[in-house]
Scaffold this active site. Structure first.
Site, short mmCIF file in Angstrom:
data_model
loop_
_atom_site.label_atom_id
_atom_site.label_comp_id
_atom_site.label_asym_id
_atom_site.label_seq_id
_atom_site.Cartn_x
_atom_site.Cartn_y
_atom_site.Cartn_z
N PHE A 57 0.39 -1.42 -0.11
CA PHE A 57 0.06 -0.03 0.34
C PHE A 57 0.74 1.56 0.05
CE2 PHE A 57 -2.95 2.96 1.41
CZ PHE A 57 -4.13 2.59 1.10
N GLU A 58 1.85 1.18 0.90
CA GLU A 58 2.80 2.28 0.46
C GLU A 58 3.68 2.50 -0.45
OE1 GLU A 58 2.58 0.21 3.30
OE2 GLU A 58 0.53 1.43 5.01
N ALA A 80 3.93 -8.10 -2.58
CA ALA A 80 3.56 -9.43 -3.10
C ALA A 80 1.97 -9.38 -1.92
CB ALA A 80 4.57 -10.49 -2.31
N ALA A 85 -7.87 -13.99 5.08
CA ALA A 85 -9.94 -14.47 5.19
C ALA A 85 -10.75 -13.11 4.73
CB ALA A 85 -9.73 -14.74 6.14
N HIS A 88 -9.72 -7.28 2.44
CA HIS A 88 -8.17 -6.29 2.53
C HIS A 88 -6.56 -6.48 1.72
CE1 HIS A 88 -6.32 -3.86 5.30
NE2 HIS A 88 -4.44 -4.81 5.23
N PHE A 113 4.66 -2.04 -12.69
CA PHE A 113 4.01 -3.10 -11.23
C PHE A 113 5.29 -3.87 -11.31
CE2 PHE A 113 0.58 -4.62 -10.11
CZ PHE A 113 0.07 -4.28 -9.25
N ARG A 127 6.37 -17.04 -9.04
CA ARG A 127 6.23 -16.09 -9.51
C ARG A 127 7.97 -15.20 -8.80
NH1 ARG A 127 1.36 -18.34 -9.93
NH2 ARG A 127 0.35 -18.46 -11.75
#
Ligand code: INI
Length: 160
Positions: A57-58, A80, A85, A88, A113, A127
């Site tokens: 996110f940062e 990654a 569950a 998020h 990206f 990957r």
């Protein structure tokens, strides 16, 4: 017809890699893959900068700072995001991708990206140097190609 295509010649390029620590078993491998690709394509070791963020996110904020600094020809983001569950995952993955796209369009600096978005850790490991290659290597290769391509294209006239 005039054709332009970027080539994998990284000599003289300055590239920043931004890697997120979350899921670092995977992201360390992605960062290594990115570094490997840059060196293989001729980027000098001293022209590579590696920056770690807490999570994916940062990545966009740090990518923007690096892109705006004028010190880097491209920024490679690796991370990654692995489904958990809750939803998020969706927020982190979506905002990370949108943020990176925004930074590259706003700054004109190629910001690549290289963030895995997978259902499982196993799929991410595949990957990150496993049986399906290394997305960090691919992302850094894209960065070198994009810098070379943009250098060839006519400069934008800018808004009138
Ligand atoms: N960050 C990741 O890089 N990958 C994930 O899989 C992840 N999940 O699933 O939660 C994740 N979360 C942290 C996020 O990137 C931020 O660091 C956090 O929300 C603080 O802003």
């Amino acid at each position: 017809m005039i054709t332009y295509t970027g080539h994998l010649r990284g000599d003289g390029m300055r590239v920043a890699v931004v890697a997120s620590r979350f899921n670092d078993l995977i992201t360390e491998r992605l960062a290594e893959g990115a570094h490997d690709a840059l060196v293989r394509h001729g980027v000098d070791e001293s022209s590579i900068t590696l920056v770690w963020t807490p999570g994916a996110f940062e990545l966009p904020l740090v990518a923007r700072r690096l892109a705006e600094s004028g010190d880097h020809d491209a920024v490679v983001c690796v991370g990654a995001v692995i489904r958990g569950a809750t939803d998020h995952y969706t927020h982190v993955a979506t905002q990370c991708a949108a943020g990176i796209q925004r930074v590259t369009l706003d700054t004109g600096v190629p910001v690549v990206f290289g963030v895995l978005t997978t259902d499982t850790t196993e799929a991410a490991l595949d990957r990150a140097g496993g049986k399906l290659g290394n997305k960090g290597f691919e992302a850094a290769t894209t960065a070198v190609e994009m810098v070379d391509l943009l250098r060839q294209l006519p400069k934008s006239a800018g808004p009138v």
